[in-house]
Design an enzyme around this catalytic site. Structure first.
Site, PDB file in Angstrom:
ATOM      1  N   MET A  30      -3.548   0.690  -0.831  1.00 41.63           N
ATOM      2  CA  MET A  30      -4.168   1.358   0.492  1.00 41.63           C
ATOM      3  C   MET A  30      -3.104   2.853  -0.077  1.00 41.63           C
ATOM      4  O   MET A  30      -2.740   3.588   1.362  1.00 41.63           O
ATOM      5  CB  MET A  30      -3.333   0.832   1.456  1.00 41.63           C
ATOM      6  CG  MET A  30      -3.971  -0.329   1.573  1.00 41.63           C
ATOM      7  SD  MET A  30      -4.232  -0.746   3.334  1.00 41.63           S
ATOM      8  CE  MET A  30      -2.594  -1.369   3.261  1.00 41.63           C
ATOM      9  N   HIS A  34       5.085   4.317  -3.678  1.00 38.52           N
ATOM     10  CA  HIS A  34       6.870   4.186  -4.145  1.00 38.52           C
ATOM     11  C   HIS A  34       5.976   3.758  -6.109  1.00 38.52           C
ATOM     12  O   HIS A  34       5.269   3.211  -6.244  1.00 38.52           O
ATOM     13  CB  HIS A  34       7.213   3.456  -3.821  1.00 38.52           C
ATOM     14  CG  HIS A  34       6.674   2.011  -2.601  1.00 38.52           C
ATOM     15  ND1 HIS A  34       6.213   1.205  -3.240  1.00 38.52           N
ATOM     16  CD2 HIS A  34       5.885   1.630  -1.585  1.00 38.52           C
ATOM     17  CE1 HIS A  34       5.056  -0.069  -3.446  1.00 38.52           C
ATOM     18  NE2 HIS A  34       5.588   0.224  -1.993  1.00 38.52           N
ATOM     19  N   GLY A  36       6.746   0.258  -6.801  1.00 37.50           N
ATOM     20  CA  GLY A  36       6.179  -0.661  -7.086  1.00 37.50           C
ATOM     21  C   GLY A  36       5.259  -0.612  -7.290  1.00 37.50           C
ATOM     22  O   GLY A  36       4.673  -1.096  -8.395  1.00 37.50           O
ATOM     23  N   HIS A  37       4.228   0.356  -6.504  1.00 38.38           N
ATOM     24  CA  HIS A  37       3.232   0.773  -6.765  1.00 38.38           C
ATOM     25  C   HIS A  37       3.040   1.373  -8.595  1.00 38.38           C
ATOM     26  O   HIS A  37       2.607   1.081  -9.259  1.00 38.38           O
ATOM     27  CB  HIS A  37       1.870   1.909  -5.742  1.00 38.38           C
ATOM     28  CG  HIS A  37       2.289   1.426  -4.411  1.00 38.38           C
ATOM     29  ND1 HIS A  37       2.859   2.130  -3.610  1.00 38.38           N
ATOM     30  CD2 HIS A  37       0.808   0.301  -4.014  1.00 38.38           C
ATOM     31  CE1 HIS A  37       2.633   0.942  -2.497  1.00 38.38           C
ATOM     32  NE2 HIS A  37       1.018   0.940  -2.728  1.00 38.38           N
ATOM     33  N   LYS A 151       4.673  -8.986  -4.401  1.00 43.70           N
ATOM     34  CA  LYS A 151       5.467  -8.652  -3.449  1.00 43.70           C
ATOM     35  C   LYS A 151       5.098 -10.190  -2.575  1.00 43.70           C
ATOM     36  O   LYS A 151       5.284 -10.046  -1.487  1.00 43.70           O
ATOM     37  CB  LYS A 151       5.644  -7.340  -3.188  1.00 43.70           C
ATOM     38  CG  LYS A 151       6.366  -6.658  -1.396  1.00 43.70           C
ATOM     39  CD  LYS A 151       6.366  -6.168  -1.464  1.00 43.70           C
ATOM     40  CE  LYS A 151       6.560  -5.861  -0.116  1.00 43.70           C
ATOM     41  NZ  LYS A 151       5.610  -6.191   0.836  1.00 43.70           N
ATOM     42  N   GLN A 155      -1.308 -13.111  -1.453  1.00 41.36           N
ATOM     43  CA  GLN A 155      -2.662 -11.716  -1.548  1.00 41.36           C
ATOM     44  C   GLN A 155      -2.683 -12.489  -2.995  1.00 41.36           C
ATOM     45  O   GLN A 155      -4.246 -12.526  -3.003  1.00 41.36           O
ATOM     46  CB  GLN A 155      -2.061 -10.230  -0.781  1.00 41.36           C
ATOM     47  CG  GLN A 155      -3.217  -9.543  -1.915  1.00 41.36           C
ATOM     48  CD  GLN A 155      -2.762  -8.206  -1.882  1.00 41.36           C
ATOM     49  OE1 GLN A 155      -2.529  -7.870   0.267  1.00 41.36           O
ATOM     50  NE2 GLN A 155      -2.335  -7.680  -2.039  1.00 41.36           N
TER      51      GLN A 155
END
Ligand code: AMP
Length: 283
Positions: A30, A34, A36-37, A151, A155
């Protein structure tokens, strides 16, 4: 990097890549990227020839009183980060393109079982919104692999079951959670936290670490540590949503299984934080 917001151009670029036998990875996001992505993108690069990232703030996964309007949109910075990361194609569709008749009139994909409980108790539309948009992106991009973060554990499991149940020829890879030095799981929503709250937010992860340690050293039962952790988070200024130990494979309440995960969601002020830790419990 090519940036594309229309479907036909995206499809024709990908058609050409596939004709040249290029293995394609998709990393759905989305935006407001950061580290993490970026770790997902690294995994995608290591497992494919071409990396496609999508940035789409998906209205279908937000409830009516949630943060769809405020969600941080930082496309210019994101483009720079994705170019530096060596991404090949950025897909940035508008909501109107993907939901021309709005989200309510749209067909949706629901994963039974795994999408119930945990985050769905307070966010009933969330996981169905996610599996619907991910299904749509998979049909458009037709990736060989897709990369998601652990994380968002519930999902990830829902997407894996959807791919399995609907016979989608896609390998879904989960990537460990990237954390700040104090343990706080990186998240676009951390931006909502004031500097003091940001330090305090790490207590969520620390509380989960303490829970795992107590279980592994057999100091308490699962029920007791869940309740203790909820109470201690609430004493420390959080409003706990849930703390729950589940099986890693199917997010069921454990009986004799050893491969477990503790998942939690808690509010700090009006910011909802989620986190989880996978662990082994010798029985
Ligand atoms: P989002 O943009 O928040 O929808 O996240 C896009 C993808 O990045 C999802 O697969 C998330 O699970 C993953 N992700 C978000 N935060 C992290 C993190 N701290 N570490 C690893 N992956 C993450």
């Amino acid at each position: 990097m090519i940036t594309c917001s229309d479907i036909n151009t995206t499809l024709s670029i990908l058609h050409n890549e596939r004709k040249q036998n290029q293995r394609i990875a998709l990393v759905p996001t989305m935006g407001n990227l950061h580290a993490g992505h970026l770790s997902l993108i690294e995994t995608a690069k290591a497992n494919a020839d071409k990396v496609v990232v999508s940035i789409f703030v998906n209205p279908a996964q937000f409830g009516p009183n949630e943060d769809y309007a405020q969600y941080p949109r930082t496309l210019d910075e994101d483009c720079k980060a994705l170019t530096a990361a060596g991404v090949d194609l950025l897909f940035t569709p508008e909501a109107k393109l993907l939901y021309p008749e709005g989200t309510e009139a749209h067909t949706s994909v629901k994963v039974p079982g795994l999408s119930e409980g945990l985050c769905s108790n307070t966010r009933p539309q969330f996981l169905q919104g996610v599996t619907t948009i991910v299904c749509k992106l998979f049909n458009l991009i037709q990736p060989d692999i897709a990369v998601f973060g652990e994380k968002d554990y519930q999902q990830l499991r829902c997407v894996q079951k959807m791919v399995h149940d609907l016979c989608m020829p896609i390998e879904v890879i989960g990537v460990p959670t990237k954390r700040e030095s104090n343990g706080l799981a990186m998240s676009s929503r951390n931006q909502y936290l004031l500097p003091e709250q940001r330090k305090h937010a790490a207590l969520l992860y620390q509380s989960l670490c303490a829970l795992v340690q107590k279980l592994q050293s057999r100091q308490a039962s699962i029920d007791d540590v869940e309740q203790e952790t909820v109470a201690s988070l609430n004493r420390q200024g959080f409003i706990s949503d849930y703390v729950s130990v589940r099986t890693q494979a199917d997010l069921k309440i454990p009986s004799t299984e050893t491969e477990l995960v503790v998942l939690a969601a808690a509010y700090l002020g009006s910011t909802r934080l989620i986190d989880n830790i996978s662990f082994t419990l010798d029985r």
